[in-house]
Design an enzyme around this catalytic site. Sequence first.
Site, PDB file in Angstrom:
ATOM      1  CB  THR A  57      -0.762  -0.563   1.329  1.00 39.24           C
ATOM      2  OG1 THR A  57      -0.039   0.584   2.467  1.00 39.24           O
ATOM      3  CG2 THR A  57      -2.321  -0.754   0.647  1.00 39.24           C
ATOM      4  CB  SER A  58       0.395   4.351   1.962  1.00 33.23           C
ATOM      5  OG  SER A  58      -0.826   5.099   1.753  1.00 33.23           O
ATOM      6  CB  THR A  59       5.359   1.425   2.456  1.00 34.93           C
ATOM      7  OG1 THR A  59       5.073   0.891   3.321  1.00 34.93           O
ATOM      8  CG2 THR A  59       6.647   1.159   2.031  1.00 34.93           C
ATOM      9  CE1 TYR A 147      -0.906   9.292   2.546  1.00 39.27           C
ATOM     10  CE2 TYR A 147      -3.082   8.770   3.287  1.00 39.27           C
ATOM     11  CZ  TYR A 147      -1.705   8.807   2.629  1.00 39.27           C
ATOM     12  OH  TYR A 147      -1.102   7.348   2.435  1.00 39.27           O
TER      13      TYR A 147
END
Length: 366
Positions: A57-59, A147
Amino acid sequence: MRKIVQEIADELVASGAERGLQIAVFRRGELLADVVAGVADAETGRPFTSDTPVYATSTGKGVTAAVVHVLAERGALDYDTPIAELWPEFGAHGKERATIRHALSHQAGVPGVPVATTPEDLADWDGMCAAIAGAEPWWEPGTRCGYHPQTFGYLLGEVVRRATGKRFSQVLEEEVAGPLGVSGELFCAVPEAELGRLARIEEVAPPPPLPDAMRDMIPFFRVVGGYTAAPAAAMPDAAFSNRRDVLTAEIPAGGTMTARAVARVYDALLSGELVSPARLRELSAPAVSGTDEVTGAPAGWGLGYAIGLSPALSAPTVFGMPGSGGTAAFADTGTGLAVGIMKNRITPGDFATVDRIGAAVLSAAR
């Protein structure tokens, strides 16, 4: 350091807190730790290895940002260029002054996707870019931060495509993965032939659905003009994270990678292999801070990176990106360390594993 990290990884797996883990630590090009524990697939018992890619995901946003910084270093784009200069359709509805810098620091004002967005929609690059270009901003770009869970990837990915004439995944391979020697371990779109190597994502138990009244109180779930940051049909749970169409599509708000590969990217940012020291200082410094308009929490963003990731990794010298499933990758300009932590058990909102490993690594380096 390797011994300390291995002991923690083994304990987390033995206790049942984690199914499988990868941890990698670099400093100045030297791989100080390359640790694995547990299994990549609970059904088959396939072991986790250092070269097992994990959907994170957002990594993956940190990798997407690195591609943008490499292109900026080469003069292919500039942070203060309006996005609409490269992508004219994006300038609709008052977004013409939104810049690449705004997109990197979550100030572009378009954190939402259409409420009915599905995983199939997220895999449709042109369709998602058209939806984002046609969106009305939630705030005047550059005046607030909030975000951008999914739109971050399309905003910057389309900027990369317009600036280079190439799809984002190709630029990632040519400008970052290939030169750093991590081809086959760092993907935006995973080739079909590589899918069998991936870790199988699992969750201990899906979180119960929030009552509508509670959802209405959380900014993350609000709806503005038919758009939301959190479309209910496309939440990044285990089912989403194992989907073939998601894994093989270009969705650069996330990514598929090994801990070793993503730590290598951060190490190359620190060492000057990818960007100059001056650019490193700029991208890792706070660009904006305040209350996040989407999460409702305090936020501090550099250019593509959170400044401080968690309570145990809150130093202003730490920059990187956590992922919703409990993964993370970061660098610390104070110690010169670059760290990747990948795992296949989703723990939404729980970064205990990242905190424990990150704190141990930074402590061992001091």
